[in-house]
Design a protein around this motif. Sequence first.
Motif, PDB file in Angstrom:
ATOM      1  N   ARG A   1      13.704   0.804  36.166  1.00 39.68           N
ATOM      2  CA  ARG A   1      13.862  -0.635  36.413  1.00 39.68           C
ATOM      3  C   ARG A   1      15.301  -1.064  36.135  1.00 39.68           C
ATOM      4  O   ARG A   1      15.892  -1.824  36.900  1.00 39.68           O
ATOM      5  CB  ARG A   1      12.888  -1.409  35.534  1.00 39.68           C
ATOM      6  CG  ARG A   1      12.932  -2.898  35.723  1.00 39.68           C
ATOM      7  CD  ARG A   1      11.931  -3.555  34.757  1.00 39.68           C
ATOM      8  NE  ARG A   1      12.032  -4.981  34.817  1.00 39.68           N
ATOM      9  CZ  ARG A   1      11.099  -5.776  35.282  1.00 39.68           C
ATOM     10  NH1 ARG A   1       9.958  -5.277  35.702  1.00 39.68           N
ATOM     11  NH2 ARG A   1      11.275  -7.074  35.313  1.00 39.68           N
ATOM     12  N   ALA A   2      15.883  -0.581  35.036  1.00 37.84           N
ATOM     13  CA  ALA A   2      17.261  -0.927  34.700  1.00 37.84           C
ATOM     14  C   ALA A   2      18.222  -0.442  35.780  1.00 37.84           C
ATOM     15  O   ALA A   2      19.182  -1.143  36.128  1.00 37.84           O
ATOM     16  CB  ALA A   2      17.627  -0.337  33.345  1.00 37.84           C
ATOM     17  N   ARG A   3      17.993   0.765  36.325  1.00 39.67           N
ATOM     18  CA  ARG A   3      18.851   1.279  37.395  1.00 39.67           C
ATOM     19  C   ARG A   3      18.755   0.411  38.644  1.00 39.67           C
ATOM     20  O   ARG A   3      19.763   0.115  39.285  1.00 39.67           O
ATOM     21  CB  ARG A   3      18.482   2.720  37.744  1.00 39.67           C
ATOM     22  CG  ARG A   3      19.028   3.749  36.788  1.00 39.67           C
ATOM     23  CD  ARG A   3      18.960   5.152  37.351  1.00 39.67           C
ATOM     24  NE  ARG A   3      17.633   5.573  37.727  1.00 39.67           N
ATOM     25  CZ  ARG A   3      16.788   6.245  36.938  1.00 39.67           C
ATOM     26  NH1 ARG A   3      17.160   6.576  35.719  1.00 39.67           N
ATOM     27  NH2 ARG A   3      15.605   6.598  37.364  1.00 39.67           N
ATOM     28  N   VAL A   4      17.544  -0.019  38.982  1.00 38.76           N
ATOM     29  CA  VAL A   4      17.369  -0.867  40.161  1.00 38.76           C
ATOM     30  C   VAL A   4      18.055  -2.213  39.945  1.00 38.76           C
ATOM     31  O   VAL A   4      18.760  -2.714  40.826  1.00 38.76           O
ATOM     32  CB  VAL A   4      15.868  -1.064  40.488  1.00 38.76           C
ATOM     33  CG1 VAL A   4      15.673  -2.150  41.531  1.00 38.76           C
ATOM     34  CG2 VAL A   4      15.256   0.235  40.961  1.00 38.76           C
TER      35      VAL A   4
ATOM     36  N   ALA B   1      20.570  -2.894  38.105  1.00 40.94           N
ATOM     37  CA  ALA B   1      22.021  -2.726  38.061  1.00 40.94           C
ATOM     38  C   ALA B   1      22.613  -2.503  39.452  1.00 40.94           C
ATOM     39  O   ALA B   1      23.815  -2.638  39.638  1.00 40.94           O
ATOM     40  CB  ALA B   1      22.386  -1.560  37.145  1.00 40.94           C
ATOM     41  N   ASN B   2      21.788  -2.192  40.424  1.00 42.21           N
ATOM     42  CA  ASN B   2      22.249  -1.940  41.784  1.00 42.21           C
ATOM     43  C   ASN B   2      22.350  -3.276  42.525  1.00 42.21           C
ATOM     44  O   ASN B   2      21.353  -3.993  42.647  1.00 42.21           O
ATOM     45  CB  ASN B   2      21.266  -1.004  42.491  1.00 42.21           C
ATOM     46  CG  ASN B   2      21.714  -0.647  43.880  1.00 42.21           C
ATOM     47  OD1 ASN B   2      21.880  -1.508  44.734  1.00 42.21           O
ATOM     48  ND2 ASN B   2      21.892   0.639  44.114  1.00 42.21           N
TER      49      ASN B   2
ATOM     50  N   PHE C   1      16.253  -7.252  46.349  1.00 43.69           N
ATOM     51  CA  PHE C   1      14.895  -7.013  46.844  1.00 43.69           C
ATOM     52  C   PHE C   1      13.896  -6.994  45.691  1.00 43.69           C
ATOM     53  O   PHE C   1      12.792  -7.517  45.798  1.00 43.69           O
ATOM     54  CB  PHE C   1      14.827  -5.694  47.614  1.00 43.69           C
ATOM     55  CG  PHE C   1      15.615  -5.723  48.882  1.00 43.69           C
ATOM     56  CD1 PHE C   1      15.159  -6.431  49.983  1.00 43.69           C
ATOM     57  CD2 PHE C   1      16.814  -5.059  48.974  1.00 43.69           C
ATOM     58  CE1 PHE C   1      15.887  -6.473  51.155  1.00 43.69           C
ATOM     59  CE2 PHE C   1      17.557  -5.086  50.145  1.00 43.69           C
ATOM     60  CZ  PHE C   1      17.091  -5.796  51.235  1.00 43.69           C
ATOM     61  N   PHE C   2      14.278  -6.392  44.588  1.00 41.74           N
ATOM     62  CA  PHE C   2      13.407  -6.317  43.420  1.00 41.74           C
ATOM     63  C   PHE C   2      13.136  -7.714  42.880  1.00 41.74           C
ATOM     64  O   PHE C   2      12.007  -8.080  42.578  1.00 41.74           O
ATOM     65  CB  PHE C   2      14.077  -5.440  42.355  1.00 41.74           C
ATOM     66  CG  PHE C   2      13.156  -5.031  41.236  1.00 41.74           C
ATOM     67  CD1 PHE C   2      12.255  -4.010  41.404  1.00 41.74           C
ATOM     68  CD2 PHE C   2      13.215  -5.662  40.002  1.00 41.74           C
ATOM     69  CE1 PHE C   2      11.418  -3.606  40.376  1.00 41.74           C
ATOM     70  CE2 PHE C   2      12.389  -5.279  38.970  1.00 41.74           C
ATOM     71  CZ  PHE C   2      11.490  -4.248  39.157  1.00 41.74           C
ATOM     72  N   ARG C   3      14.188  -8.509  42.764  1.00 41.18           N
ATOM     73  CA  ARG C   3      14.063  -9.863  42.222  1.00 41.18           C
ATOM     74  C   ARG C   3      13.204 -10.742  43.137  1.00 41.18           C
ATOM     75  O   ARG C   3      12.410 -11.553  42.666  1.00 41.18           O
ATOM     76  CB  ARG C   3      15.458 -10.473  42.062  1.00 41.18           C
ATOM     77  CG  ARG C   3      15.434 -11.875  41.488  1.00 41.18           C
ATOM     78  CD  ARG C   3      16.813 -12.515  41.476  1.00 41.18           C
ATOM     79  NE  ARG C   3      17.251 -12.732  42.846  1.00 41.18           N
ATOM     80  CZ  ARG C   3      18.426 -12.368  43.327  1.00 41.18           C
ATOM     81  NH1 ARG C   3      19.297 -11.757  42.568  1.00 41.18           N
ATOM     82  NH2 ARG C   3      18.743 -12.595  44.581  1.00 41.18           N
TER      83      ARG C   3
END
Length: 64
Positions: free
Chosen positions: A38-41, A43-44, A50-52
């Motif tokens: 989740r942290a990697r996503v 930070a991208n 898209f995640f947000r």
Amino acid sequence: MKPKKKSFDCLEMKNRIQAKLQREEAKYGKEEAARRRRARVLANPILSKFFRDHPATNVPPHSI
């Protein structure tokens, strides 16, 4: 007719990524591995949008 050699193999890529994620889960445990992914996503700059924006993620806008 001889089949062409693929320059990109989707299944090989999926298997490689899946193996990497399984090694990470074995090393850190299920919850920590999920937190790290989740942290990697987040930070991208591309994936975080898209995640947000996905309603199932429950990421407050100010956390990104």
